[in-house]
Design an enzyme around this catalytic site. Structure first.
Site, PDB file in Angstrom:
ATOM      1  N   GLU A 192     -52.789 -31.510  25.124  1.00 29.36           N
ATOM      2  CA  GLU A 192     -51.959 -30.305  24.964  1.00 29.36           C
ATOM      3  C   GLU A 192     -50.782 -30.345  25.940  1.00 29.36           C
ATOM      4  OE1 GLU A 192     -55.193 -30.538  25.329  1.00 29.36           O
ATOM      5  OE2 GLU A 192     -56.277 -28.865  24.431  1.00 29.36           O
ATOM      6  N   CYS A 219     -55.021 -25.836  30.079  1.00 25.00           N
ATOM      7  CA  CYS A 219     -54.203 -25.965  28.863  1.00 25.00           C
ATOM      8  C   CYS A 219     -54.023 -24.617  28.173  1.00 25.00           C
ATOM      9  CB  CYS A 219     -54.802 -27.001  27.921  1.00 25.00           C
ATOM     10  SG  CYS A 219     -54.506 -28.670  28.531  1.00 25.00           S
TER      11      CYS A 219
HETATM   12  N1  THU Z   1     -59.035 -33.261  27.046  1.00 19.78           N
HETATM   13  C1  THU Z   1     -57.859 -32.961  26.402  1.00 19.78           C
HETATM   14  O1  THU Z   1     -56.928 -33.782  26.383  1.00 19.78           O
HETATM   15  N2  THU Z   1     -57.753 -31.773  25.785  1.00 19.78           N
HETATM   16  C2  THU Z   1     -58.770 -30.883  25.625  1.00 19.78           C
HETATM   17  O2  THU Z   1     -58.585 -29.857  24.982  1.00 19.78           O
HETATM   18  C3  THU Z   1     -60.078 -31.149  26.237  1.00 19.78           C
HETATM   19  C4  THU Z   1     -60.133 -32.322  27.148  1.00 19.78           C
HETATM   20  C5  THU Z   1     -59.181 -34.588  27.656  1.00 19.78           C
HETATM   21  C6  THU Z   1     -59.118 -34.665  29.150  1.00 19.78           C
HETATM   22  C7  THU Z   1     -59.851 -35.965  29.397  1.00 19.78           C
HETATM   23  O3  THU Z   1     -58.944 -37.049  29.250  1.00 19.78           O
HETATM   24  C8  THU Z   1     -60.872 -36.050  28.280  1.00 19.78           C
HETATM   25  O4  THU Z   1     -60.423 -35.132  27.281  1.00 19.78           O
HETATM   26  C9  THU Z   1     -62.277 -35.697  28.696  1.00 19.78           C
HETATM   27  O5  THU Z   1     -62.310 -34.496  29.379  1.00 19.78           O
END
Ligand code: THU
Length: 130
Positions: free
Chosen positions: A52, A86
């Site tokens: 995000e 986020c």
């Molecule tokens: N992550 C995201 O990119 N967006 C989300 O909404 C949830 C979590 C990522 C962060 C990390 O790289 C991985 O997912 C595991 O937490």
């Protein structure tokens, strides 16, 4: 559908060798243009960034500051839920009623408004001392 396709496609580019959890995000700006992002992890774990955050950064870099829709997707058993940071990032650029769709690669999805994801969001009003 365009948001879903965009997020699904960019998710493939995620750099997630530490969590093995690839995430894709897409936001539609008020202009109608779609901006995408994926999570980019780092060996120094806290330095990683969420999908995000990447999509929002792309939108702002392109000169836009209002998002009207967002979608996030992962290969998760439940529709992937944006982290607290986020949610605040989306609230910076999205109105309370902006729909945020959380999706799985397998086809599950759930849509909530930003105000449902982040009730009582910290806002500029909280900093207004006047
Ligand atoms: N992550 C995201 O990119 N967006 C989300 O909404 C949830 C979590 C990522 C962060 C990390 O790289 C991985 O997912 C595991 O937490």
């Amino acid at each position: 559908m365009p948001l879903l396709k965009a997020a699904r496609t960019v998710r493939e580019n995620a750099h997630a060798p530490y969590s093995n959890f690839k995430v894709g995000a897409a936001v539609r700006a008020v202009s109608g243009k779609i901006y995408v992002g994926c999570n980019v992890e780092n060996v120094a774990y806290p330095e990683g960034t969420c999908a995000e955050a990447g999509a929002i950064a792309a939108m702002v870099a392109a000169g836009e500051t209002e998002l009207v829709e967002a979608l996030v997707i992962a290969d998760s058993p439940l529709p992937v839920s944006p982290c607290g940071g986020c949610r605040q990032k989306m609230a910076e650029f999205g109105a309370a009623n902006v729909p945020v769709t959380m999706a799985t690669v397998a086809g599950k999805s759930e849509t909530l408004r930003l105000e449902e994801l982040l009730p009582g969001a910290f806002s500029p009003q909280h900093m207004d001392k006047g």
